[in-house]
Design a protein around this motif. Structure first.
Motif, PDB file in Angstrom:
ATOM      1  N   MET A 158       5.530  -2.789   8.753  1.00  0.00           N
ATOM      2  CA  MET A 158       5.178  -3.935   9.591  1.00  0.00           C
ATOM      3  C   MET A 158       3.913  -3.663  10.408  1.00  0.00           C
ATOM      4  SD  MET A 158       8.948  -5.264  10.810  1.00  0.00           S
ATOM      5  CE  MET A 158       8.283  -6.597  11.804  1.00  0.00           C
ATOM      6  N   THR A 159       3.798  -2.460  10.951  1.00  0.00           N
ATOM      7  CA  THR A 159       2.610  -2.114  11.742  1.00  0.00           C
ATOM      8  C   THR A 159       1.351  -2.174  10.888  1.00  0.00           C
ATOM      9  OG1 THR A 159       3.885  -0.763  13.266  1.00  0.00           O
ATOM     10  CG2 THR A 159       1.517  -0.307  13.125  1.00  0.00           C
ATOM     11  N   LEU A 160       1.394  -1.580   9.706  1.00  0.00           N
ATOM     12  CA  LEU A 160       0.223  -1.604   8.819  1.00  0.00           C
ATOM     13  C   LEU A 160      -0.171  -3.025   8.453  1.00  0.00           C
ATOM     14  CD1 LEU A 160       0.829   1.356   6.352  1.00  0.00           C
ATOM     15  CD2 LEU A 160      -1.270   0.926   7.640  1.00  0.00           C
ATOM     16  N   VAL A 161       0.794  -3.820   8.066  1.00  0.00           N
ATOM     17  CA  VAL A 161       0.494  -5.187   7.633  1.00  0.00           C
ATOM     18  C   VAL A 161       0.000  -6.029   8.808  1.00  0.00           C
ATOM     19  CG1 VAL A 161       1.527  -7.306   6.706  1.00  0.00           C
ATOM     20  CG2 VAL A 161       2.031  -5.096   5.631  1.00  0.00           C
ATOM     21  N   GLN A 162       0.658  -5.932   9.954  1.00  0.00           N
ATOM     22  CA  GLN A 162       0.262  -6.735  11.107  1.00  0.00           C
ATOM     23  C   GLN A 162      -1.125  -6.356  11.627  1.00  0.00           C
ATOM     24  OE1 GLN A 162       3.637  -6.104  13.666  1.00  0.00           O
ATOM     25  NE2 GLN A 162       4.859  -7.670  12.646  1.00  0.00           N
ATOM     26  N   ASN A 163      -1.479  -5.075  11.524  1.00  0.00           N
ATOM     27  CA  ASN A 163      -2.781  -4.632  12.013  1.00  0.00           C
ATOM     28  C   ASN A 163      -3.921  -4.964  11.064  1.00  0.00           C
ATOM     29  OD1 ASN A 163      -1.690  -3.595  14.355  1.00  0.00           O
ATOM     30  ND2 ASN A 163      -1.579  -1.507  13.586  1.00  0.00           N
ATOM     31  N   TYR A 170       3.822 -12.309   9.392  1.00  0.00           N
ATOM     32  CA  TYR A 170       5.106 -12.330   8.690  1.00  0.00           C
ATOM     33  C   TYR A 170       6.219 -12.003   9.675  1.00  0.00           C
ATOM     34  CZ  TYR A 170       2.292 -12.027   4.427  1.00  0.00           C
ATOM     35  OH  TYR A 170       1.389 -12.259   3.430  1.00  0.00           O
ATOM     36  N   VAL A 171       7.349 -12.651   9.512  1.00  0.00           N
ATOM     37  CA  VAL A 171       8.523 -12.326  10.316  1.00  0.00           C
ATOM     38  C   VAL A 171       9.302 -11.234   9.590  1.00  0.00           C
ATOM     39  CG1 VAL A 171       8.661 -14.598  11.404  1.00  0.00           C
ATOM     40  CG2 VAL A 171       9.907 -14.162   9.272  1.00  0.00           C
ATOM     41  N   ILE A 172      10.179 -10.562  10.313  1.00  0.00           N
ATOM     42  CA  ILE A 172      10.920  -9.436   9.739  1.00  0.00           C
ATOM     43  C   ILE A 172      11.711  -9.841   8.501  1.00  0.00           C
ATOM     44  CG2 ILE A 172      12.957  -9.679  11.202  1.00  0.00           C
ATOM     45  CD1 ILE A 172      12.901  -6.518  11.356  1.00  0.00           C
ATOM     46  N   TYR A 173      12.162 -11.061   8.443  1.00  0.00           N
ATOM     47  CA  TYR A 173      12.947 -11.514   7.297  1.00  0.00           C
ATOM     48  C   TYR A 173      12.112 -11.575   6.021  1.00  0.00           C
ATOM     49  CZ  TYR A 173      15.961 -12.639  11.163  1.00  0.00           C
ATOM     50  OH  TYR A 173      16.700 -12.547  12.305  1.00  0.00           O
ATOM     51  N   THR A 174      10.835 -11.842   6.154  1.00  0.00           N
ATOM     52  CA  THR A 174       9.956 -11.847   4.984  1.00  0.00           C
ATOM     53  C   THR A 174       9.869 -10.448   4.392  1.00  0.00           C
ATOM     54  OG1 THR A 174       8.681 -13.654   5.954  1.00  0.00           O
ATOM     55  CG2 THR A 174       7.643 -12.419   4.153  1.00  0.00           C
ATOM     56  N   TYR A 175       9.665  -9.461   5.255  1.00  0.00           N
ATOM     57  CA  TYR A 175       9.626  -8.079   4.780  1.00  0.00           C
ATOM     58  C   TYR A 175      10.932  -7.713   4.093  1.00  0.00           C
ATOM     59  CZ  TYR A 175       5.581  -7.494   7.876  1.00  0.00           C
ATOM     60  OH  TYR A 175       4.364  -7.613   8.491  1.00  0.00           O
ATOM     61  N   ARG A 176      12.025  -8.030   4.734  1.00  0.00           N
ATOM     62  CA  ARG A 176      13.342  -7.670   4.186  1.00  0.00           C
ATOM     63  C   ARG A 176      13.623  -8.391   2.871  1.00  0.00           C
ATOM     64  NH1 ARG A 176      16.287  -7.378   9.964  1.00  0.00           N
ATOM     65  NH2 ARG A 176      15.951  -5.150  10.307  1.00  0.00           N
ATOM     66  N   ASP A 203       2.842   9.489   9.335  1.00  0.00           N
ATOM     67  CA  ASP A 203       2.423   8.105   9.515  1.00  0.00           C
ATOM     68  C   ASP A 203       1.717   7.610   8.268  1.00  0.00           C
ATOM     69  OD1 ASP A 203       3.377   7.900  12.153  1.00  0.00           O
ATOM     70  OD2 ASP A 203       1.567   8.884  12.912  1.00  0.00           O
ATOM     71  N   PRO A 204       2.237   6.561   7.634  1.00  0.00           N
ATOM     72  CA  PRO A 204       1.583   6.050   6.424  1.00  0.00           C
ATOM     73  C   PRO A 204       0.246   5.402   6.755  1.00  0.00           C
ATOM     74  CG  PRO A 204       3.371   4.604   7.066  1.00  0.00           C
ATOM     75  CD  PRO A 204       3.422   5.784   7.991  1.00  0.00           C
ATOM     76  N   ILE A 205      -0.648   5.454   5.770  1.00  0.00           N
ATOM     77  CA  ILE A 205      -1.977   4.857   5.911  1.00  0.00           C
ATOM     78  C   ILE A 205      -2.159   3.649   5.005  1.00  0.00           C
ATOM     79  CG2 ILE A 205      -3.100   6.956   6.712  1.00  0.00           C
ATOM     80  CD1 ILE A 205      -4.034   7.195   3.647  1.00  0.00           C
ATOM     81  N   GLY A 206      -1.169   3.428   4.136  1.00  0.00           N
ATOM     82  CA  GLY A 206      -1.248   2.294   3.228  1.00  0.00           C
ATOM     83  C   GLY A 206       0.124   1.905   2.728  1.00  0.00           C
ATOM     84  N   VAL A 207       0.244   0.636   2.327  1.00  0.00           N
ATOM     85  CA  VAL A 207       1.514   0.129   1.816  1.00  0.00           C
ATOM     86  C   VAL A 207       1.258  -1.011   0.833  1.00  0.00           C
ATOM     87  CG1 VAL A 207       1.807  -1.535   3.706  1.00  0.00           C
ATOM     88  CG2 VAL A 207       3.813  -0.707   2.455  1.00  0.00           C
ATOM     89  N   ILE A 208       2.123  -1.101  -0.150  1.00  0.00           N
ATOM     90  CA  ILE A 208       2.145  -2.259  -1.043  1.00  0.00           C
ATOM     91  C   ILE A 208       3.587  -2.732  -1.142  1.00  0.00           C
ATOM     92  CG2 ILE A 208       2.378  -0.896  -3.166  1.00  0.00           C
ATOM     93  CD1 ILE A 208       0.510  -3.066  -4.486  1.00  0.00           C
ATOM     94  N   VAL A 209       3.778  -4.054  -1.088  1.00  0.00           N
ATOM     95  CA  VAL A 209       5.099  -4.666  -1.163  1.00  0.00           C
ATOM     96  C   VAL A 209       5.041  -5.712  -2.278  1.00  0.00           C
ATOM     97  CG1 VAL A 209       6.822  -6.040   0.073  1.00  0.00           C
ATOM     98  CG2 VAL A 209       5.504  -4.287   1.302  1.00  0.00           C
ATOM     99  N   CYS A 210       5.956  -5.585  -3.238  1.00  0.00           N
ATOM    100  CA  CYS A 210       5.911  -6.443  -4.421  1.00  0.00           C
ATOM    101  C   CYS A 210       7.291  -6.961  -4.790  1.00  0.00           C
ATOM    102  CB  CYS A 210       5.387  -5.654  -5.620  1.00  0.00           C
ATOM    103  SG  CYS A 210       3.786  -4.893  -5.371  1.00  0.00           S
ATOM    104  N   LEU A 241      -0.550  -5.980   0.558  1.00  0.00           N
ATOM    105  CA  LEU A 241      -1.255  -4.714   0.335  1.00  0.00           C
ATOM    106  C   LEU A 241      -2.099  -4.475   1.570  1.00  0.00           C
ATOM    107  CD1 LEU A 241      -2.220  -2.314  -1.438  1.00  0.00           C
ATOM    108  CD2 LEU A 241      -4.018  -3.842  -2.280  1.00  0.00           C
ATOM    109  N   SER A 242      -1.894  -3.331   2.193  1.00  0.00           N
ATOM    110  CA  SER A 242      -2.610  -3.037   3.426  1.00  0.00           C
ATOM    111  C   SER A 242      -2.946  -1.551   3.492  1.00  0.00           C
ATOM    112  CB  SER A 242      -1.748  -3.435   4.628  1.00  0.00           C
ATOM    113  OG  SER A 242      -2.437  -3.168   5.832  1.00  0.00           O
ATOM    114  N   VAL A 243      -4.181  -1.264   3.849  1.00  0.00           N
ATOM    115  CA  VAL A 243      -4.631   0.118   4.051  1.00  0.00           C
ATOM    116  C   VAL A 243      -5.335   0.182   5.408  1.00  0.00           C
ATOM    117  CG1 VAL A 243      -6.130   1.971   3.207  1.00  0.00           C
ATOM    118  CG2 VAL A 243      -4.869   0.555   1.571  1.00  0.00           C
ATOM    119  N   ASN A 244      -4.986   1.182   6.185  1.00  0.00           N
ATOM    120  CA  ASN A 244      -5.622   1.406   7.482  1.00  0.00           C
ATOM    121  C   ASN A 244      -7.136   1.439   7.309  1.00  0.00           C
ATOM    122  OD1 ASN A 244      -6.889   3.292   9.523  1.00  0.00           O
ATOM    123  ND2 ASN A 244      -4.839   3.108  10.401  1.00  0.00           N
TER     124      ASN A 244
END
Length: 186
Positions: A19-24, A30-36, A56-63, A80-83
């Motif tokens: 959530m932190t990576l994506v929001q930043n 996105y609300v928490i329910y979207t992630y879940r 601490d992760p520097i990147g994430v992908i959610v599919c 898809l988010s990368v610091n």
């Protein structure tokens, strides 16, 4: 340059980092329910990137991956988010490749996503990985910006045979007829 490690999503303990990576880094809230929704149903299609020695992760992908219109097995890149400090090091392309590889093992025939029409870095990344612009979606995002829907046709793995090739051709022909008559969402 620091070595980067990739691992799959392991559970709820990863959620605050994601959530932190994506929001930043992304403009869409996105609300928490979207992630879940994505993480609980398709945990095997989400990955995090970590520099060596860091928790601490520097990147994430959610599919996700599901049948689209009861016709094609479709993968979807939701986030898809990368610091910012870790961009231009291949992190995003590695995350995308990891997810697509898992989708291929699950017989996906295409992968789609949306990105802001003026996000040149994202468009360049996805196009370098073989995605093509399928259509422009007007006022797609909550901020009022347009998006491009991008699609990647996934060739069959060597062991999938002619049935998968035939399916790809049929899927392509269906897409042509759908795109001229229906505005399809994800």
């Amino acid at each position: 340059m620091a070595e980067i490690f990739y691992r799959p999503y392991v559970g709820e303990s990863d959620l605050p980092h994601i959530m932190t990576l994506v929001q930043n880094e992304l403009s869409e809230p996105y609300v928490i329910y979207t992630y879940r929704y994505f993480l609980h149903q398709w945990p095997e299609l989400s990955f995090l990137a970590y520099p060596a020695g860091s928790s601490d992760p520097i990147g994430v992908i959610v599919c996700k991956q599901s049948m689209h219109k009861h016709v094609s097995n479709r993968g979807y890149i939701a986030m898809l988010s990368v610091n910012k400090n870790w961009r231009k090091r291949g992190v995003a392309s590695s995350l995308v490749r990891h997810s697509i590889e898992v989708m291929k093992q699950r017989n996906v025939v295409e992968v789609v996503l949306e990105t802001e029409y003026d996000n040149a870095a994202a468009l360049s990344l996805y196009e370098s990985l073989g995605f093509i612009r399928e259509k422009r979606l007007h006022r797609f995002y909550l901020n009022g910006k347009d998006a491009f829907r991008l699609v990647l046709s996934v060739p069959p793995s060597s062991g999938q045979g002619l049935n998968q090739e035939t399916s790809l051709k049929q899927n392509y022909l269906r897409r042509l007829s759908y795109s001229s008559s229906v505005d399809d969402d994800d």
